[in-house]
Structure formats: C-alpha cells, structure tokens
Motif scaffolding. Structure first.
Motif, PDB file in Angstrom:
ATOM      1  N   SER A 141       0.844  -1.191   0.000  1.00  0.00           N
ATOM      2  CA  SER A 141       0.000   0.000   0.000  1.00  0.00           C
ATOM      3  C   SER A 141       0.871   1.230   0.000  1.00  0.00           C
ATOM      4  O   SER A 141       2.061   1.186   0.359  1.00  0.00           O
ATOM      5  N   TRP A 143       0.504   5.602   0.947  1.00  0.00           N
ATOM      6  CA  TRP A 143      -0.284   6.700   1.482  1.00  0.00           C
ATOM      7  C   TRP A 143       0.214   8.012   0.898  1.00  0.00           C
ATOM      8  O   TRP A 143       1.427   8.269   0.857  1.00  0.00           O
ATOM      9  N   CYS A 162       5.013   4.295   2.244  1.00  0.00           N
ATOM     10  CA  CYS A 162       4.819   3.366   1.128  1.00  0.00           C
ATOM     11  C   CYS A 162       5.516   2.058   1.466  1.00  0.00           C
ATOM     12  O   CYS A 162       6.649   2.051   1.979  1.00  0.00           O
ATOM     13  N   GLU A 196      -5.768  13.400   2.169  1.00  0.00           N
ATOM     14  CA  GLU A 196      -5.018  12.150   2.236  1.00  0.00           C
ATOM     15  C   GLU A 196      -5.809  11.029   1.556  1.00  0.00           C
ATOM     16  O   GLU A 196      -7.041  11.001   1.602  1.00  0.00           O
ATOM     17  N   ARG A 198      -5.145   6.577   0.143  1.00  0.00           N
ATOM     18  CA  ARG A 198      -4.295   5.382   0.184  1.00  0.00           C
ATOM     19  C   ARG A 198      -4.575   4.518  -1.045  1.00  0.00           C
ATOM     20  O   ARG A 198      -5.732   4.320  -1.425  1.00  0.00           O
ATOM     21  N   ASP A 200      -3.964   0.702  -2.643  1.00  0.00           N
ATOM     22  CA  ASP A 200      -3.622  -0.685  -2.333  1.00  0.00           C
ATOM     23  C   ASP A 200      -3.282  -1.396  -3.632  1.00  0.00           C
ATOM     24  O   ASP A 200      -4.076  -1.436  -4.582  1.00  0.00           O
TER      25      ASP A 200
END
Length: 205
Positions: A141, A143, A162, A196, A198, A200
């Motif tokens: 993942s 961010w 990361c 923010e 994320r 995946d």
C-alpha cells in the motif's frame, strides 16, 4: 469307324445347307433400286406479297351529339350560430377578485446564501500496477497527502508512507490526473490542504 464315316458325310452336307441359307437370306434383304428424277422443279411460296390498304372509318362527332349533363346541386348552407356576448361582468359571475398587496423587492430585503462545502472529487484515476513489482510478485500500500487548489487541481503531492518504492511513482502520477470541485467558503473557492488517500496494490489471484 462308324464315327469317321458320319464325319465324312456330315461335313459336306452342313456346308451345302450353310451356302443355301446364305443365298436365301441375301435374296430376302435385297432392296430394289428406285430411280431418282434428274430435275427437281423449284417451288416458290408467296404469302401476301401485296399490302392491302385498309380504309379507316372516321365518325364525325359534334358538340350537339354529346349528352348534356346537369351539374350537381350546391351543398346546403348551414347557419352558424353566434355566441352571445355575456352581459354580466366577470366579477358578478365568479365573485369579486380580492385585492392583495404586491411584495416589494429590493436589494436590501433579498439575500442569497451559498453553503460552504469541502473539496469533492470529480475524476479519480487508479494507478497502474508497476511492471517490475508485478514480475516479482510484490504487493503493498501507499499513502499520499496533497493539497487542492481553488481551481480543483491537486498540488504539493507527498508520498509520506509506502510499503515499496515501486509504488511511489505510480501513486504520484495517479493523483496528478485527479480533479476536484474546490472547497468553498462564503461562496468563494479556496484551497484545501491536507487531503489524504491510500492506494492498495494487490495482484489478481
């Protein structure tokens, strides 16, 4: 000895019978010759050599001979009824129309308020899986933190966490292509800071 004698006698007899039958058959199939005439007369057939003139019979027709036809009668006239104009006024029929005071509109009494809102995403494009990470079977993942300008464009993109360096470039390029409805305060678009998200990265099984 007896058979030899029968053979000597039978062969000449058979030969004589065969020759006799041959001449008989030849006489039966013989056809007498027919004399053909030396000259043949030419025969000519003539069908309607001359064109016969046919006289067409013309009949004189005058206007008097034509039967007189009476024209059809004209359609009947339908009387149209006129609508009578009402003699009573509208107020008498429906009642008196109430009087009301028209509202006064001016700049002081009318006000429009625009509600504030946060930045809202319009276009979100998922990052492409890095080829080198896929070949090595790496998953993880990433961010990302960024700001949104008053025109809805992401800026100040920061990869603050990361799982693998392979995903940093793919995540940053994906956010660069995002678009937002900007944040609004008091009816004015302003910058939105600290957004923010994320990503995946998972390989399909």
């Amino acid at each position: 000895m007896g058979s030899f004698i029968r053979l000597v006698i039978g062969v000449p007899v058979a030969a004589i019978v065969t020759v006799f039958l041959f001449y008989v058959m030849q006489d039966l199939i013989k056809v007498d010759e027919v004399d053909q005439p030396d000259e043949v007369d030419d025969v000519t057939f003539s069908i309607n050599d001359e064109v016969a003139e046919v006289e067409a019979r013309v009949r004189d027709t005058t206007i008097d001979d034509v039967q007189q036809v009476d024209p059809p009668p004209p359609p009947p006239q339908i009387e149209r009824q006129r609508a009578e104009q009402p003699s009573e006024g509208l107020a008498t029929v429906m009642g008196a129309i109430p009087d009301f005071e028209a509202p006064q509109l001016n700049s002081d009494s009318v006000s429009f308020s625009v509600s504030d809102r946060d930045a809202q995403p319009l276009v979100r494009i998922e990052p492409q899986y890095p080829l080198r990470a896929a070949e090595r079977g790496i998953e993880g993942s990433c961010w990302v933190r960024f700001d949104v300008t008053p025109d809805g464009t992401p800026t100040n993109i920061d990869i603050y966490r990361c799982d693998s360096s392979f995903f940093e470039r793919a995540s940053s390029r994906a956010v660069e292509r995002w678009r937002y409805n900007p944040k609004v305060e008091n009816g004015v678009p302003v910058a939105r800071r600290g957004v923010e998200t994320r990503f995946d990265f998972r390989l399909a099984e």
